[in-house]
Design an enzyme around this catalytic site. Sequence first.
Site, PDB file in Angstrom:
ATOM      1  N   ASN A 106      56.100  -3.382 -82.266  1.00  9.14           N
ATOM      2  CA  ASN A 106      57.530  -3.461 -81.935  1.00  9.14           C
ATOM      3  C   ASN A 106      57.880  -4.861 -81.439  1.00  9.14           C
ATOM      4  O   ASN A 106      57.020  -5.587 -80.918  1.00  9.14           O
ATOM      5  CB  ASN A 106      57.839  -2.449 -80.821  1.00  9.14           C
ATOM      6  CG  ASN A 106      59.313  -2.426 -80.440  1.00  9.14           C
ATOM      7  OD1 ASN A 106      60.199  -2.458 -81.290  1.00  9.14           O
ATOM      8  ND2 ASN A 106      59.586  -2.389 -79.141  1.00  9.14           N
ATOM      9  N   HIS A 108      60.582  -6.696 -78.748  1.00 11.15           N
ATOM     10  CA  HIS A 108      61.511  -6.408 -77.653  1.00 11.15           C
ATOM     11  C   HIS A 108      62.147  -7.719 -77.191  1.00 11.15           C
ATOM     12  O   HIS A 108      61.442  -8.719 -77.013  1.00 11.15           O
ATOM     13  CB  HIS A 108      60.744  -5.757 -76.492  1.00 11.15           C
ATOM     14  CG  HIS A 108      61.647  -5.305 -75.390  1.00 11.15           C
ATOM     15  ND1 HIS A 108      62.432  -4.182 -75.503  1.00 11.15           N
ATOM     16  CD2 HIS A 108      61.924  -5.848 -74.175  1.00 11.15           C
ATOM     17  CE1 HIS A 108      63.147  -4.052 -74.391  1.00 11.15           C
ATOM     18  NE2 HIS A 108      62.865  -5.036 -73.574  1.00 11.15           N
ATOM     19  N   SER A 140      58.998 -10.288 -76.724  1.00 14.74           N
ATOM     20  CA  SER A 140      57.650  -9.727 -76.636  1.00 14.74           C
ATOM     21  C   SER A 140      57.387  -8.928 -77.904  1.00 14.74           C
ATOM     22  O   SER A 140      58.208  -8.106 -78.301  1.00 14.74           O
ATOM     23  CB  SER A 140      57.523  -8.788 -75.433  1.00 14.74           C
ATOM     24  OG  SER A 140      57.833  -9.465 -74.237  1.00 14.74           O
ATOM     25  N   ASP A 149      58.163   0.582 -74.771  1.00 19.47           N
ATOM     26  CA  ASP A 149      57.860  -0.823 -74.420  1.00 19.47           C
ATOM     27  C   ASP A 149      56.616  -0.969 -73.550  1.00 19.47           C
ATOM     28  O   ASP A 149      56.578  -1.787 -72.637  1.00 19.47           O
ATOM     29  CB  ASP A 149      59.063  -1.452 -73.698  1.00 19.47           C
ATOM     30  CG  ASP A 149      60.333  -1.358 -74.521  1.00 19.47           C
ATOM     31  OD1 ASP A 149      60.243  -1.489 -75.754  1.00 19.47           O
ATOM     32  OD2 ASP A 149      61.407  -1.162 -73.931  1.00 19.47           O
TER      33      ASP A 149
HETATM   34  C1  GRF Z   1      66.227  -7.129 -81.793  1.00 22.11           C
HETATM   35  O1  GRF Z   1      66.809  -7.838 -80.751  1.00 22.11           O
HETATM   36  C2  GRF Z   1      64.910  -6.552 -81.356  1.00 22.11           C
HETATM   37  O2  GRF Z   1      64.301  -7.265 -80.336  1.00 22.11           O
HETATM   38  C3  GRF Z   1      65.287  -5.196 -80.851  1.00 22.11           C
HETATM   39  O3  GRF Z   1      66.354  -4.782 -81.660  1.00 22.11           O
HETATM   40  C4  GRF Z   1      67.043  -5.906 -82.175  1.00 22.11           C
HETATM   41  C5  GRF Z   1      67.203  -5.739 -83.642  1.00 22.11           C
HETATM   42  O4  GRF Z   1      68.119  -6.618 -84.186  1.00 22.11           O
HETATM   43  N1  GRF Z   1      64.145  -4.315 -80.829  1.00 22.11           N
HETATM   44  P1  GRF Z   1      68.282  -6.731 -85.766  1.00 22.11           P
HETATM   45  O5  GRF Z   1      68.742  -5.360 -86.267  1.00 22.11           O
HETATM   46  O6  GRF Z   1      66.962  -7.105 -86.334  1.00 22.11           O
HETATM   47  O7  GRF Z   1      69.311  -7.764 -86.016  1.00 22.11           O
END
Ligand code: GRF
Length: 190
Positions: A106, A108, A140, A149
Amino acid sequence: MSEKLTHIAIFASGAGSNAHQIIRHFTGSAKAKISLIVCNKPGAGILQIAEKEHIPTLLIEKEPFFQGDAYVPELRKKGVELIILAGFLWKMPPALIRAYPDRIVNIHPALLPKYGGKGMYGRHVHQAVIENKEAVSGISIHFVDELYDNGAVIFQASCPVLEGDTPESLAKRVQELEHAHFPKVIEGLL
Ligand code: GRF
């Protein structure tokens, strides 16, 4: 020497900008192929991107995901070996984690372990960072376990929080880090 092609599924339910960067990065690659986009939101931006890039999509529903087989047979059918979460907000069910141990990653938009956990997504994260007057934020990239997370961190990068930042301006700076690093970090895991 011939390399083995790793089939990747991206789980995304938002705009899909990270997914798009990853798709672009691996277009024509001998190392990995984005074989499936998994989404839980009809109409999400990522679905249009997938269509344009000719990547199959799987629209999933809560009941089979959490109470059923978590779509593991569909993932296996596509040969998926690595799952990337890029803006996917549902918790990973145990059945999926068992099927893909240390194979779910993932991203974050903050420096974990701070600003993670339930409810800490999108704007909420950046707002909390600004309210707490942090001098830095960042990204992260981490393995996924059954808690939000929580899994082992693979990579972090940071950026400054500037005076006068709004959640939107900070989000933009953090997103630039995501786009610059996420595809390369994934490549490093192959
Ligand atoms: C990103 O900021 C990521 O960190 C979080 O969700 C957001 C996704 O944005 N998990 P996108 O759909 O890739 O523009």
